[in-house]
Design an enzyme around this catalytic site. Structure first.
Site, PDB file in Angstrom:
ATOM      1  N   GLY A   1      25.837  13.960  16.398  1.00 23.26           N
ATOM      2  CA  GLY A   1      24.951  13.219  17.291  1.00 23.26           C
ATOM      3  C   GLY A   1      25.346  13.436  18.740  1.00 23.26           C
ATOM      4  O   GLY A   1      25.040  14.462  19.346  1.00 23.26           O
ATOM      5  N   GLY A   2      26.078  12.466  19.300  1.00 24.68           N
ATOM      6  CA  GLY A   2      26.466  12.476  20.714  1.00 24.68           C
ATOM      7  C   GLY A   2      26.977  13.817  21.217  1.00 24.68           C
ATOM      8  O   GLY A   2      26.553  14.293  22.289  1.00 24.68           O
TER       9      GLY A   2
ATOM     10  N   GLY B   1      28.575   7.055  16.421  1.00 27.65           N
ATOM     11  CA  GLY B   1      28.513   6.697  17.840  1.00 27.65           C
ATOM     12  C   GLY B   1      29.632   5.777  18.302  1.00 27.65           C
ATOM     13  O   GLY B   1      29.551   5.181  19.364  1.00 27.65           O
TER      14      GLY B   1
ATOM     15  N   GLU C   1      20.161   4.638  11.887  1.00 27.16           N
ATOM     16  CA  GLU C   1      19.505   4.006  13.042  1.00 27.16           C
ATOM     17  C   GLU C   1      18.058   3.663  12.723  1.00 27.16           C
ATOM     18  O   GLU C   1      17.482   2.763  13.328  1.00 27.16           O
ATOM     19  CB  GLU C   1      19.613   4.926  14.272  1.00 27.16           C
ATOM     20  CG  GLU C   1      21.038   4.916  14.814  1.00 27.16           C
ATOM     21  CD  GLU C   1      21.434   6.153  15.608  1.00 27.16           C
ATOM     22  OE1 GLU C   1      20.553   6.955  15.957  1.00 27.16           O
ATOM     23  OE2 GLU C   1      22.642   6.303  15.848  1.00 27.16           O
TER      24      GLU C   1
ATOM     25  N   GLU D   1      27.154   9.668   6.117  1.00 30.47           N
ATOM     26  CA  GLU D   1      27.352   9.155   7.477  1.00 30.47           C
ATOM     27  C   GLU D   1      27.730   7.676   7.422  1.00 30.47           C
ATOM     28  O   GLU D   1      26.837   6.811   7.432  1.00 30.47           O
ATOM     29  CB  GLU D   1      26.057   9.301   8.283  1.00 30.47           C
ATOM     30  CG  GLU D   1      25.661  10.715   8.580  1.00 30.47           C
ATOM     31  CD  GLU D   1      24.991  10.799   9.949  1.00 30.47           C
ATOM     32  OE1 GLU D   1      25.445  11.603  10.768  1.00 30.47           O
ATOM     33  OE2 GLU D   1      24.041  10.047  10.199  1.00 30.47           O
TER      34      GLU D   1
ATOM     35  N   ASN E   1      21.755  16.371  16.216  1.00 32.05           N
ATOM     36  CA  ASN E   1      20.725  15.322  16.261  1.00 32.05           C
ATOM     37  C   ASN E   1      20.729  14.716  17.670  1.00 32.05           C
ATOM     38  O   ASN E   1      21.626  13.960  18.005  1.00 32.05           O
ATOM     39  CB  ASN E   1      21.055  14.263  15.193  1.00 32.05           C
ATOM     40  CG  ASN E   1      20.138  13.055  15.264  1.00 32.05           C
ATOM     41  OD1 ASN E   1      19.083  13.095  15.904  1.00 32.05           O
ATOM     42  ND2 ASN E   1      20.545  11.972  14.602  1.00 32.05           N
ATOM     43  N   TRP E   2      19.696  15.057  18.435  1.00 32.96           N
ATOM     44  CA  TRP E   2      19.663  14.598  19.836  1.00 32.96           C
ATOM     45  C   TRP E   2      19.237  13.142  19.969  1.00 32.96           C
ATOM     46  O   TRP E   2      19.301  12.575  21.066  1.00 32.96           O
ATOM     47  CB  TRP E   2      18.726  15.477  20.662  1.00 32.96           C
ATOM     48  CG  TRP E   2      19.234  16.857  20.940  1.00 32.96           C
ATOM     49  CD1 TRP E   2      20.439  17.385  20.556  1.00 32.96           C
ATOM     50  CD2 TRP E   2      18.560  17.894  21.675  1.00 32.96           C
ATOM     51  NE1 TRP E   2      20.548  18.680  20.998  1.00 32.96           N
ATOM     52  CE2 TRP E   2      19.410  19.018  21.690  1.00 32.96           C
ATOM     53  CE3 TRP E   2      17.327  17.984  22.309  1.00 32.96           C
ATOM     54  CZ2 TRP E   2      19.063  20.211  22.326  1.00 32.96           C
ATOM     55  CZ3 TRP E   2      16.965  19.171  22.945  1.00 32.96           C
ATOM     56  CH2 TRP E   2      17.831  20.268  22.951  1.00 32.96           C
ATOM     57  N   LYS E   3      18.737  12.560  18.874  1.00 36.22           N
ATOM     58  CA  LYS E   3      18.241  11.165  18.922  1.00 36.22           C
ATOM     59  C   LYS E   3      17.199  11.030  20.043  1.00 36.22           C
ATOM     60  O   LYS E   3      16.421  11.963  20.234  1.00 36.22           O
ATOM     61  CB  LYS E   3      19.418  10.194  19.068  1.00 36.22           C
ATOM     62  CG  LYS E   3      20.502  10.474  18.025  1.00 36.22           C
ATOM     63  CD  LYS E   3      21.551   9.432  17.923  1.00 36.22           C
ATOM     64  CE  LYS E   3      22.552   9.837  16.859  1.00 36.22           C
ATOM     65  NZ  LYS E   3      23.564   8.834  16.602  1.00 36.22           N
TER      66      LYS E   3
ATOM     67  N   SER F   1      30.736  10.508  14.703  1.00 35.91           N
ATOM     68  CA  SER F   1      31.731  10.799  15.748  1.00 35.91           C
ATOM     69  C   SER F   1      32.446  12.143  15.555  1.00 35.91           C
ATOM     70  O   SER F   1      33.656  12.245  15.756  1.00 35.91           O
ATOM     71  CB  SER F   1      32.740   9.656  15.859  1.00 35.91           C
ATOM     72  OG  SER F   1      32.082   8.456  16.234  1.00 35.91           O
TER      73      SER F   1
ATOM     74  N   HIS G   1      18.133   8.116   8.346  1.00 34.18           N
ATOM     75  CA  HIS G   1      19.253   7.893   9.275  1.00 34.18           C
ATOM     76  C   HIS G   1      19.499   6.389   9.423  1.00 34.18           C
ATOM     77  O   HIS G   1      18.553   5.601   9.431  1.00 34.18           O
ATOM     78  CB  HIS G   1      18.924   8.520  10.633  1.00 34.18           C
ATOM     79  CG  HIS G   1      20.114   8.599  11.521  1.00 34.18           C
ATOM     80  ND1 HIS G   1      20.604   7.502  12.190  1.00 34.18           N
ATOM     81  CD2 HIS G   1      20.946   9.627  11.808  1.00 34.18           C
ATOM     82  CE1 HIS G   1      21.684   7.868  12.872  1.00 34.18           C
ATOM     83  NE2 HIS G   1      21.914   9.146  12.649  1.00 34.18           N
TER      84      HIS G   1
HETATM   85  P1  PGA Z   1      27.474  10.624  16.401  1.00 31.74           P
HETATM   86  O1  PGA Z   1      26.110  10.485  15.565  1.00 31.74           O
HETATM   87  O2  PGA Z   1      27.944  12.026  16.223  1.00 31.74           O
HETATM   88  O3  PGA Z   1      27.068  10.312  17.819  1.00 31.74           O
HETATM   89  O4  PGA Z   1      28.409   9.617  15.840  1.00 31.74           O
HETATM   90  C1  PGA Z   1      25.971  11.077  14.318  1.00 31.74           C
HETATM   91  C2  PGA Z   1      24.602  10.791  13.779  1.00 31.74           C
HETATM   92  O5  PGA Z   1      24.049   9.731  14.089  1.00 31.74           O
HETATM   93  O6  PGA Z   1      24.022  11.592  13.043  1.00 31.74           O
END
Ligand code: PGA
Length: 237
Positions: free
Chosen positions: A220-221, A168, A95, A162, A9-11, A199, A93
């Site tokens: 994500g990251g 993050g 976010e 999650e 997930n590149w956000k 993470s 998600h």
């Molecule tokens: P992260 O994000 O790996 O940066 O913690 C995971 C996600 O938001 O799906």
């Protein structure tokens, strides 16, 4: 062992199409012979260019709108995504929940996506506050019950556990706790495919697959660093 599912997930990254293409191509190059299903979810604007001539890596979107078409300024429909060759969509998600997306809206989006044959990555998870108050199970159950209200459970539905406090932060959820949460989810929705996210790095990725019932990972990251992401994919093989 069944095929694992690894989602990147590149956000809202990277900042240019060129960087997006470079990142996509280096990931694609690095995972050529892996058995897992690898899905990249770039921002909407990069999808058409990345989808063109793509093979090997599956594509996902990070959101959709719940109506089929019409006067909905700024929204993107499931059908538009399907037309580009997008196969997956992340819904719910944390976010997006933080920006006001409710369980009820998430439910509408899930129905629309499944109706259009998109594979849904439905995200759920408790906050640190819920966890401290011992409300984790209650929150997960509520998110599942409302999010999946009147939804037919099919192979196209995947639940990503999650924990919000792990996203993050570098503070990934321990394997034991993840295992319990995934078992809890599977008790409510038997036989559902599940992912862990929060993470994930190459040092911890293999453990979630070996030591829990998770069928894959939502990254994500670490998916913005091609070398690290390739290591994660290889760690679950
Ligand atoms: P992260 O994000 O790996 O940066 O913690 C995971 C996600 O938001 O799906």
């Amino acid at each position: 062992m069944s095929k694992k599912l690894i989602i990147g997930n590149w956000k809202m990254n990277p900042n240019s199409l060129q960087e997006a293409k470079n990142l996509f191509n280096s990931i694609k190059e690095g995972i050529k012979n892996v058995k897992s299903e690898v899905v990249i979810c770039p921002p909407f604007v990069y999808l058409p260019a990345i989808a063109e001539g793509n093979s090997g890596l599956a594509l996902g979107a990070q959101n959709i709108f719940w109506e089929e078409k019409g006067a909905f300024t700024g929204e993107i429909s499931a059908e538009m995504l399907k037309d580009l060759g997008v196969e997956y969509v992340i819904i719910g998600h944390s976010e997006r929940r933080k920006l006001g997306e409710t369980d009820e809206l998430i439910n509408k989006k899930i129905k629309e996506a499944l109706d259009d044959n998109l594979k849904v990555i439905f995200c759920i998870g408790e906050t640190q506050d819920d966890r401290n108050k011992g409300k984790k199970s209650e929150i997960l159950e509520k998110q599942i019950k409302i999010g999946l209200n009147e939804v037919k459970i099919t192979e196209n539905l995947i639940i990503a556990y999650e924990p919000v406090w792990a996203i993050g932060t570098g503070n990934n959820c321990g394997v034991e706790e993840t295992k319990e949460s995934i078992e809890f989810i599977k008790k409510i929705v038997p036989n559902i495919k599940t992912l862990y996210g929060g993470s994930v790095k190459s040092e911890n990725s293999g453990d979630y697959i070996k030591k829990t019932e998770a069928d894959g990972l939502l990254v994500g990251g670490a998916s913005l660093d091609s070398e690290e992401f390739i290591k994660i994919v290889k760690s679950v093989e």
